[in-house]
Structure formats: structure tokens, C-alpha cells
Design a protein around this motif. Sequence first.
Motif, PDB file in Angstrom:
ATOM      1  N   GLY A  16     -17.505  10.564 -35.059  1.00 14.40           N
ATOM      2  CA  GLY A  16     -16.175  10.679 -35.653  1.00 14.40           C
ATOM      3  C   GLY A  16     -16.190  11.508 -36.927  1.00 14.40           C
ATOM      4  O   GLY A  16     -15.320  12.366 -37.135  1.00 14.40           O
ATOM      5  N   LEU A  17     -17.180  11.277 -37.793  1.00 10.57           N
ATOM      6  CA  LEU A  17     -17.307  12.104 -38.993  1.00 10.57           C
ATOM      7  C   LEU A  17     -17.594  13.555 -38.623  1.00 10.57           C
ATOM      8  O   LEU A  17     -17.038  14.488 -39.221  1.00 10.57           O
ATOM      9  CB  LEU A  17     -18.436  11.576 -39.890  1.00 10.57           C
ATOM     10  CG  LEU A  17     -18.158  10.361 -40.763  1.00 10.57           C
ATOM     11  CD1 LEU A  17     -19.388  10.035 -41.596  1.00 10.57           C
ATOM     12  CD2 LEU A  17     -16.960  10.597 -41.673  1.00 10.57           C
ATOM     13  N   GLY A  18     -18.459  13.740 -37.634  1.00  8.78           N
ATOM     14  CA  GLY A  18     -18.823  15.093 -37.228  1.00  8.78           C
ATOM     15  C   GLY A  18     -17.647  15.879 -36.678  1.00  8.78           C
ATOM     16  O   GLY A  18     -17.579  17.105 -36.826  1.00  8.78           O
ATOM     17  N   LEU A  19     -16.696  15.199 -36.048  1.00 12.33           N
ATOM     18  CA  LEU A  19     -15.541  15.887 -35.480  1.00 12.33           C
ATOM     19  C   LEU A  19     -14.650  16.514 -36.544  1.00 12.33           C
ATOM     20  O   LEU A  19     -13.876  17.429 -36.239  1.00 12.33           O
ATOM     21  CB  LEU A  19     -14.713  14.921 -34.621  1.00 12.33           C
ATOM     22  CG  LEU A  19     -15.348  14.511 -33.283  1.00 12.33           C
ATOM     23  CD1 LEU A  19     -14.491  13.468 -32.578  1.00 12.33           C
ATOM     24  CD2 LEU A  19     -15.533  15.726 -32.386  1.00 12.33           C
ATOM     25  N   THR A  20     -14.746  16.059 -37.797  1.00 12.33           N
ATOM     26  CA  THR A  20     -13.959  16.694 -38.857  1.00 12.33           C
ATOM     27  C   THR A  20     -14.436  18.122 -39.123  1.00 12.33           C
ATOM     28  O   THR A  20     -13.717  18.905 -39.751  1.00 12.33           O
ATOM     29  CB  THR A  20     -14.038  15.888 -40.163  1.00 12.33           C
ATOM     30  OG1 THR A  20     -15.407  15.782 -40.588  1.00 12.33           O
ATOM     31  CG2 THR A  20     -13.476  14.486 -39.964  1.00 12.33           C
TER      32      THR A  20
END
Length: 734
Positions: A16-20
Motif C-alpha cells: 500500500g505504501l509502495g503504490l503511492t
Amino acid sequence: MTFPRGVALCLGYLIGLGLTGFWGPLNPQPSFVQWGLLVGAIALGTIFATIFLPRHLWQVPRRFWPILGLVMLLAAVYGQVRLPRPAAAGLYDLSQNQPSLLQSPVEIQGQIYRPITTKEPDKQRFWFRVQNVKLGQNIIPKKENLYVTLSGDFSQFKLGDRLQLTGRLYKPQPPQNNFAFSFPDYLRQNNTFLGFSAWEATLTNREQPLTEQLRQRIQRSHREFLPEQSASLLSSMVLGRQATNLDPEIYDLWVRAGLAYTVAASGFHVSLLLGVVLRLLRNQEEKRQFYGAAGILLGYVLLTGFQASVLRAALMGIGGLVALVLDRKVKPIGLLLVTATVLLLIKPLWLWDLGFQLSFLATFGLFTTLEPIQNKLDFLPPTVTTAIAIPIAASIWTLPLLAYKFNVIATYSIPTSIVLSPVIGLVSLGGMVSGAMGLLSPTLGGAIAYGVGFPLQGMIWLVEQVVALPGSQASVAALPLAHLLVFYGVMLLIWRSPWAQKQAKPLISGLLIFFIVVLVYHHFNTTQVTIFGDRQTPVIVAQAGGKTLVINVGSPGFWEYTLEPFLRRSGLNQIDGLLSLTPPDPPDPKVTATDFSGALPVKQRFGLAESQLTDVISLHPLEPKRIGPITLQLLQEDVHILEIRLQGQAFYLLSKQTADADFITRWNPAILIAKAADLDFKIWQTLKPQQAIAIGSPQGHFLAPNRIVYWSETDGTIQWTPRQGLSSLAPNLP
């Protein structure tokens, strides 16, 4: 909660963090469209997993996937909420409302909260926390973090010093292209949005924290009997480069040799320290071992300044100590994931920190790849096997990311690490012992450091020899992110799949051959001319048929942060032709790209007829020189009009003119490149170019409204290709 579900939740948070990164990891205001695409992607992935994945995959029931999707979405939102933003009613807001604040001298008061290693002896750089600002006769309390550059002959200020500074605020400018160093992003990562150029400084109070006093005492003991360069290296191998003032030449040498991990406080140092402590406490009960080791780890974290790699290693070390006390078996991959999740809950922005990424990849490599390599080397003594296997296992997982980020690989890094492995351990341990004794007596600590200095000097000598070898650094052309993900995907498949493990050699070989073929094809089929502007100096890179011509290299800073990254992204390991029409900064006619980089050799050097250097090919009017399909010739000597021609397109570079110069009357249509100050009406009417690139600002220039003119100050880096013609490479056009 079962262990697989916990692992899945940790992975969900990380993903989820990486998708930013889809809209840029430092973008504080993604659009509604970008948010919609991200939410849609998470929703589709969740629906697919719930419906199509086998029941109880990885012991996770189908009803768990929606929970995982929600965790991913919350992680993306949390990452955006935690992005650094300017302080409310701070200096940044004030400068936005009062632009004149960026144009007038300002007096500020505050405290140094983090120093920076600098390459320039007449400049100090440090992070400064502002407390008061003097505007006119009023002193206004303002809270803001600033990146300060102090020029002048001042004593070296230290962490915790309270200063009164006089200088000018400035707003950092974005890079002129996507591949150059982004100063605004660098500041934003450190919760800073303005810079400050200072020329006056007064020390008002010295309030060094205890940890800084201890660091200074350790470094003092290392300098007691060792030369400054060796002492700074030893201190960095103990405390890390960020907590010490490592000599810039040594750091550059270590980076080029692929040994930067030895001067960055990391898991290697924590493991070494933890191993020694547990060895000394081996006869004590488990609780005493736990408290002793945990106390030492906490002290080391405080000394090194809460760096991500040290925190990762310390948390994992404490996890192992807890398992030791509870007599439980540690699952290393699970512990690694939990550690990453805890750290990224504390500071989500660490996900985009290269040191954080490399630390976890290297540790993951040791957990997954070390044992298979050791099994392959079981014919060697165990100590030798471990010394060989550790750098190989770590490098296998970190080299692809390093190549992707820097477009360069230290060719001999693995064999150098293997050879120096025992020396690195000995020197690091000796430096720790010296530092610990130095806290009691700098002379005693210095005596121990003096003994460590002999293997340290040998290590420096060997690294110098390695870096001097031909091909010590290999350029790797820029790879798309998709290629990097494919590479790591194949490696993960080999780790988890028995079938892939049997096919590991053909899989890796095929992948490498594919990438090499793609890169070679791209190299020999690239035809382009790229025009940069550096301090009103045109810098040109012409590429065609696998050959590269560079005209001017600019200043050392421009080379380091803009030109060399561009050449590395092109996969270049040499410059085929180099022409310097303007003296470099500093003004030494012998300074070339190789002096700046130390890595890119120059095959042919060109110069004007007045050049006195013996290894330079002089250019005479109307005598063309060829670098593969690129033709270079001087059209007029008194005006210095240079023609660069490739694939039927000509470029005219105007590098000097005089008021009474006589121009050749016939000119072929071409693209003109010149300083804005040199583009007068006479030149324009005489040359009548197809298009023009002006190095400078359009403000007040008679050609400002002309649509066929590109300006380096507003359009950034300009590139020509046969298909697209001229276009700007600036990431954010005004």
C-alpha cells in the motif's frame, strides 16, 4: 492471528505504501484521477484474489483478502498524511505571501540539528532549526527547518550550536530534466523547504547533546595518533558516515570500489557488536545477556543518530534476543517483515530511502541465498566459505537496485569485499574497542587506533589499486522499472519454486542475455543531441551509431549531478570525443570529464588551434573531424561557429563573436545554439536558423516572443531526435 495472516498484513501495508509511488513518493497533492486509479487497482486486486485464488492459499481464507485490501488502502492514505509539509505560519508560508523576503538579506537565530559532510573547505553545510527571524527592527518567532550553506572563513560549527546567521533565503529550483539530482525532493525528504545562503555567523551558545559529545570524544581518540584521512575513515567504519566527517576523497574512493556499506552504520556493524557482546556474556544467564546486549544496541543506535539501517538491525537483534530469552525459534523472514512494518509505521518516507531499501535487500539475501551458496562451497573451510558467501549473497539482491538507481556497477566489488572481509571486520572491531577506551582516555583509545591503522592503511592502498584497474566501474543504461521488477520477480521465483531452483542457471542467464541485447541495441540505435545549460555555458552531448561527442563539461557540480548521470543512463563507459570551448571551473585547461568523474576515459580530445596541450586534436576552419557518423568542424575561427552534423541535421554552436566580425554569407539551415547574450539582431538575421536554443533567460530579450526559440532557464534541458525534433526534458514545465 496466525503467522501467515500477520505476514500478509505486513506485506499489504508495504505494498500500500509502495503504490503511492504511482504519483511520485513526494507528491503532497495527487489528483482525484490518480487516487481513483489507485483505489480501483486495489479494489480489482482484492476482488480477483477473493474470487479466483484457491481457498486457503498460504493458509489465508478468502474472507481475509478484503481485509488485506483495506490495509493497503489505509497504508496509502497514511503515507500521504505523513508526508513532510511546510510548518503552518512558518518562513515558507511567509515567503509565499511576501516574495520580497527571498530578495533581501535576513537575520535568523536558531540551532544546528544535523551537520553535513562537505567537499569544499571554505563552505559549511548543515541543517538549521530556525527559532527567530529579524525583519526590520522586529524579531518574530518562526519555526522552520533550513538547509544552510555558510561561506567564509569560520570555525567549524558542531551539532547543537546556537547561531545567529545573516544571509538570503532561497527556494530550491527543480531539476532541468528527469535524471538530474532533485534538490527540492532532497530537502522535502528531510522536512525542509527553503535554503539559506549565509555570509555572517555568530556563535551565541554551545549546547552539544551528550551523544554528540561522546561521538566527538570517540573521533578525537581516533585522531590522536592517526592521520586525518585514516582517522575519519576509522570513525566512519564505527559510527557511520552520517555521524562523522568522512574525508570526501576517501568516500568517493569507497563508493567507486563498491564498499560504501562499510562506512554506513548498518547491520554489519550491529551484528559485529552484538556477536562480541554475546560472546563476552556467554557464561551469564539469558536475562543478563538480553539486558546487556539490548543496552549496548540502544547505546549504539543513539550514537549513530537513528539511521534506518541501524534501527532495522537493532530491532531484529532485539527480536533475536527476545527469542533467546523465551527459548523460541526465530523465523527470520517474518522478523524482517515485522521490522520493516514497524519502521515504516514510524516514518513511512523511509520506504523511498535507498539506504533503507539496500539494508533490507541485503538482509533478505543473507536469509535466502547464503545457505545455498555455502552448500556450493562446502569443499572449502567453513571460515573461508562464510567470507566468500556473505558478500555474494548480499550483492545478488542489491546490485540490480544499485544499477537501476545509479546506472553504474562497481565491477570488482564482490571480489574486493571477499578479500577485504577479514580486514573490514578487524578494523571495525578495533575501531569500536578504540572508541570505547577513548571514552575513558583518548590517549589509550588513540594507542589502540594506532595499531588498527596498519591494516587500515593496507586496506586504503588495496582499494586505490582496485579503483585504478581498467573497467573498475561499468555503466548500465537506464532500465525501465518494469525490467527491474521482472528481475526481482525471477529471483523470488527461484527462491520459492523448486522447479525454478532447478532451472536457476538458464533463467538467470536468459534474463541477463535479454537485458544485454536490449541495452546493446538501444546503444547503437540511439540518435540524439542533448543540450544543457550550466551557468550560461552550453553543454552538448551528441550520440549516434554507438559514438558519443561531448562539447564542454561545465562545472564540477554540473558534471556530478547532471552530466555524468545522463552519460551513465546512456550506458557509456567512455567518451569518444571531447571538445572544451569554455574553460572549466576551476579554470584549468587540463581539467576534463575524466578529472571530474575518475571513471569515464576520453578516446579523442579536440580543441581550438590556440590550445597548447599535446594530446589535443586542433580544429581548423573547414577541416571536418569524424566521430563515427558525427561530423564536427569549425566554420569560422574569428567567430568560433562550430558545426555538428548527424543524420542530415546540422547544429551551429556560436561560442564567440566580435562586433566587427565578417560572417560567411552562405549558411545551410540549421539549429542554432548560443548564449542568450550572444544572440543579437545581426547574428539572427545572418544565420536565419531553423530553430534556436538560447542558454539563459528570455526576460528582456528581443527573441523572447519567438516561438522557434527554446530557453534553457524556462525550458530546461532540450533534446533533439530525428523523429520528434526539439523537445524539452524538463519534468515540470511552467
